[in-house]
Enzyme design. Structure first.
Site, PDB file in Angstrom:
ATOM      1  NE  ARG A  63      39.714  18.641   4.175  1.00  0.00           N
ATOM      2  CZ  ARG A  63      39.704  17.726   3.624  1.00  0.00           C
ATOM      3  NH1 ARG A  63      39.281  17.530   2.195  1.00  0.00           N
ATOM      4  NH2 ARG A  63      39.876  16.408   4.084  1.00  0.00           N
ATOM      5  NE  ARG A  75      38.371   6.287   1.731  1.00  0.00           N
ATOM      6  CZ  ARG A  75      38.001   7.707   1.637  1.00  0.00           C
ATOM      7  NH1 ARG A  75      36.647   7.959   1.207  1.00  0.00           N
ATOM      8  NH2 ARG A  75      38.523   8.617   2.248  1.00  0.00           N
ATOM      9  CE  LYS A 123      38.559  11.372  -2.342  1.00  0.00           C
ATOM     10  NZ  LYS A 123      39.627  11.548  -1.220  1.00  0.00           N
ATOM     11  NE  ARG A 176      41.267  11.552   6.323  1.00  0.00           N
ATOM     12  CZ  ARG A 176      41.049  12.730   6.124  1.00  0.00           C
ATOM     13  NH1 ARG A 176      41.318  13.442   7.185  1.00  0.00           N
ATOM     14  NH2 ARG A 176      40.338  13.039   5.277  1.00  0.00           N
ATOM     15  NE  ARG A 205      36.716  15.539   6.753  1.00  0.00           N
ATOM     16  CZ  ARG A 205      36.819  14.732   5.748  1.00  0.00           C
ATOM     17  NH1 ARG A 205      36.688  15.318   4.645  1.00  0.00           N
ATOM     18  NH2 ARG A 205      37.356  13.766   5.906  1.00  0.00           N
TER      19      ARG A 205
HETATM   20  P1  AMP Z   1      36.176  11.495   3.388  1.00  0.00           P
HETATM   21  O1  AMP Z   1      35.455  12.605   3.518  1.00  0.00           O
HETATM   22  O2  AMP Z   1      36.196  10.858   1.879  1.00  0.00           O
HETATM   23  O3  AMP Z   1      37.742  11.551   3.220  1.00  0.00           O
HETATM   24  O4  AMP Z   1      35.913  10.137   4.359  1.00  0.00           O
HETATM   25  C1  AMP Z   1      36.189  10.383   5.433  1.00  0.00           C
HETATM   26  C2  AMP Z   1      36.058   9.144   6.296  1.00  0.00           C
HETATM   27  O5  AMP Z   1      35.045   8.074   6.005  1.00  0.00           O
HETATM   28  C3  AMP Z   1      37.439   8.055   5.789  1.00  0.00           C
HETATM   29  O6  AMP Z   1      38.798   8.343   6.271  1.00  0.00           O
HETATM   30  C4  AMP Z   1      36.662   6.678   6.209  1.00  0.00           C
HETATM   31  O7  AMP Z   1      37.139   6.572   7.641  1.00  0.00           O
HETATM   32  C5  AMP Z   1      35.382   6.695   5.891  1.00  0.00           C
HETATM   33  N1  AMP Z   1      35.123   6.359   4.531  1.00  0.00           N
HETATM   34  C6  AMP Z   1      34.672   7.336   3.510  1.00  0.00           C
HETATM   35  N2  AMP Z   1      34.352   6.536   2.573  1.00  0.00           N
HETATM   36  C7  AMP Z   1      34.749   5.230   2.783  1.00  0.00           C
HETATM   37  C8  AMP Z   1      34.449   4.007   1.946  1.00  0.00           C
HETATM   38  N3  AMP Z   1      34.250   4.059   0.620  1.00  0.00           N
HETATM   39  N4  AMP Z   1      35.029   2.838   2.735  1.00  0.00           N
HETATM   40  C9  AMP Z   1      35.470   2.931   3.822  1.00  0.00           C
HETATM   41  N5  AMP Z   1      35.311   4.195   4.583  1.00  0.00           N
HETATM   42  C10 AMP Z   1      34.992   5.193   4.096  1.00  0.00           C
END
Ligand code: AMP
Length: 218
Positions: free
Chosen positions: A127, A88, A13, A171, A160
């Site tokens: 990654r 989400r 993404k 996740r 990360r």
């Molecule tokens: P990402 O970088 O998009 O993979 O997000 C990393 C982490 O941030 C996710 O695994 C969630 O714990 C949190 N997170 C990101 N976006 C959201 C969202 N829209 N709602 C809730 N938690 C989020």
């Protein structure tokens, strides 16, 4: 153009959104990046978010929705934006509708990035990301020129904390339970544009741009 990009963790993404941001002058709003910046700066929001992120769970809707509403009110979103990692949950999608309705606007298309689960697990474990600018690398497929140093900004490139095998499994589970139903939600409105990212990000982008063209958005 107002876009959402949906896909499992590690589906690409962020990479796709970064290309679209540059090409179509969109603001790139990544909720994950905003949380990580808050964690790094030790803000109260960061402290709260960290406890969920470390487990691979979602940050509560109320916190996330308030943060996105605030971000969408900033000037750089006027030309259009791409929401990456938000919504989400169904509650977030409904809240987004309400936020946009206040200004008489709505989402133009929802990009759905599809990748096989096994490929995801493999990709996420290799990654790496730049702590400073967020550029994404992969130790096997797209390494940095100098180990641990970002090609773009010279920042430190790290893994990360939530890209470990156990957290990725959590996740993915969270994604299937909470986020995948959003594809149906937006499909019913005819907003979905699909891109398959099993093989190459170029192919995926091509499919997405074709879909946006057929909707008259580019
Ligand atoms: P990402 O970088 O998009 O993979 O997000 C990393 C982490 O941030 C996710 O695994 C969630 O714990 C949190 N997170 C990101 N976006 C959201 C969202 N829209 N709602 C809730 N938690 C989020």
């Amino acid at each position: 153009m107002k876009l959402i990009i949906l896909g499992a963790p590690g589906s690409g993404k962020g990479t796709t959104a970064t290309v679209l941001r540059e090409k179509y002058s969109l603001a790139h709003i990544s909720t994950g990046d905003i949380f990580r910046a808050n964690i790094k700066n030790g803000t109260p929001l960061g402290v709260e978010a960290k406890s969920y992120i470390d487990k691979g769970a979602l940050v509560p809707d109320s916190v996330t929705i308030r943060m996105v509403e605030d971000r969408l009110s900033q000037d750089d979103t006027k030309n259009g934006y791409i929401l990456d990692g938000f919504p989400r949950t169904l509650a977030q999608a409904q809240a987004l509708d309400e936020i946009l309705a206040k200004s008489g606007s709505s989402i133009d298309a929802v990009l759905s990035i599809v990748v096989d689960d096994e490929i995801i697990k493999d990709r996420v474990s290799s990654r790496r990301v730049c702590e400073k600018c967020g550029a994404s690398y992969n130790v096997r497929f797209k390494p940095t020129k100098v180990e641990g140093v970002c090609d773009e900004c010279g920042g430190k490139v790290v893994q990360r904390a939530d890209d470990t095998a156990e957290t990725v499994a959590a996740r993915l589970e969270t994604y299937y339970k909470n986020t995948k139903p959003l594809i149906d939600f937006y499909e019913k409105r005819g907003l979905i544009v699909e891109g398959n990212n099993d093989k190459s990000s170029e192919d995926c982008l091509k499919q997405i741009e074709e879909g946006l063209k057929s909707k008259g958005l580019i």
